[in-house]
Write an enzyme that holds these catalytic residues in place. Sequence first.
Site: not given
Length: 579
Positions: A312-314, A316, A341
């Site tokens: 998720y985000c960083v 990811g 994500f």
Amino acid sequence: MKANDLGEPHLPTLEQMQQWTQVLGRAQQLLLEQAAGATGRALPFDAEAVARIQTGFADEGLALWQRFLDAGGMLRDKPEPPPPGSPAAVKDRRFADPAWSNHPFYDLIRQSYLLLSDYLLKLADAVDDADPRQKAKLRFATSGLVDALAPTNFAFTNPAVIEKTLQSGGENLVKGLQNMLADLEKGQLTHTDGTSFEVGRNIAATPGKVIKETSLYQLIHYAPTTEKVLETPLLIFPPWINRFYILDLSPEKSFVKWALDQGISVFLLSWKSADASMKDLLWDDYIVDGQVDAIDTVRDLLGVQSVHTIGYCVAGTTLAATLALLAARGQADKVASATFFTAQVDFSEAGDLGLFIDDEQMKLVEQLSAGGFLDGRYMAATFNLLRGRDLIWNYVVNNYLLGQDYPPFDLLYWNGDTTNLPARWHRDYLTQLYRDNLLVVPDALSVDGTPLDLRKIRTPAYVQAGREDHIAPAQSVWKLTRHLSGPVRFILAGSGHIAGVINPPAAGKYQFWSADEPQPDLDAFIAAAKETKGSWWPDWLGWIRSLGDSTVPAKGARQPGGGALKAIEDAPGRYVRTR
């Protein structure tokens, strides 16, 4: 609402309105001069565009005054509506109170403010042939200025505040002052009632055990809720900016609980909030000692060849680097699939967050990280600035001017539960990725001595973007699909960086778009995409099952603490509680 309902306000004179126009004009001039100084030369305006903007502003301003004068100003019961297409005709929830439209005095303030805001923003856009980055910074600063100066933000020009003050005898202002002083003491704007939530009780409460702890993370193994589970387990990497439980909020919103109920073995990392002992951590540590170590731990525990992963985000972004590292080392089969994500790897169009990364900002980050870590409250303030109208000024009005009680909202509680970031890693992340965009340059970055090349990643990938994401814009997330060599399914979810992800099927909210055939760019995807109402989670589940649907009994090592790794403590563990 009649004039005497709000203390007989007086219609401002033309000279007073001109004074305010001059004040805002001087404020924008300061912004222009600052931007010019940053570029080292005068900002070149498109003379024809400026002339059109000024003429339009003058014409609309005169028309606005003429409408009020023709209608008798304060004598009429209800103002004439603004003409369609004018700035004042656009719906703006800041002015939802009926007095802004029904009361002549406030209607004039509203329409004048919106007209002037439109003028200043158009003038900022009229800078021609300037460095696109400086032009974007000017637009962002101007937008922030006009949001800050909205009449809704001031007690004596906000009809709802005046009415509440008269009704409560000023108690709202006293309570608002208490709220403001409390926020100043803790150094953070409060968005919700923190007493309504307790980690481990009504959020981050999905049953499980911490089965491993390192100096960087705790590994949580959640208790299965079905008799059989997918043979290939799921390992989730949440961002270490804020706490992991964005994926495990209240039970009805928890992605973790939902995945368990679908028959998936779920593991998740709870990252340690940085302290001075972590000042020398690098991205390599989060990749090798974090993600790769966790992947190997789960594989060994369950005796499986590979794991499904989510970043998720960083996290990811980091997962992409992890996959590139494994591919370069011939170990790509350790990961059966990768789900991203709202994650970015190509930061060439990373949105407004990139405007905070220049030499001056980096010096400020270093000053704020003198102890070896960056206090998470500074990062939270940065994210709030990206949506200042919704995440700052809306709460200034509600909390400080109206003195309202804080509503209980689990997502906003999580948003305020900040984590600290290792100073060295954070600096490298901002410069190497956001500023220099090195991750998408083959072999430009190395991890543990191994050059990274995203093109070597052939792991099946599911890429989710948010249509209204202001942190990881959809156009930026889409670029991830262009750097992977394996099969990719891209979906565009309704809403933004958080609500676009945390959208359980039972809520029946939003929608998502998907396309059956690969598309060359995001515009082509949108043109070809099919809209599906509701959550995209079932689509993801179908994709996961398409990669292999064999199951095993949920016993032995599939139960938290039932294998070689014994339970250390109950989930959610102590790292998430460390402040």
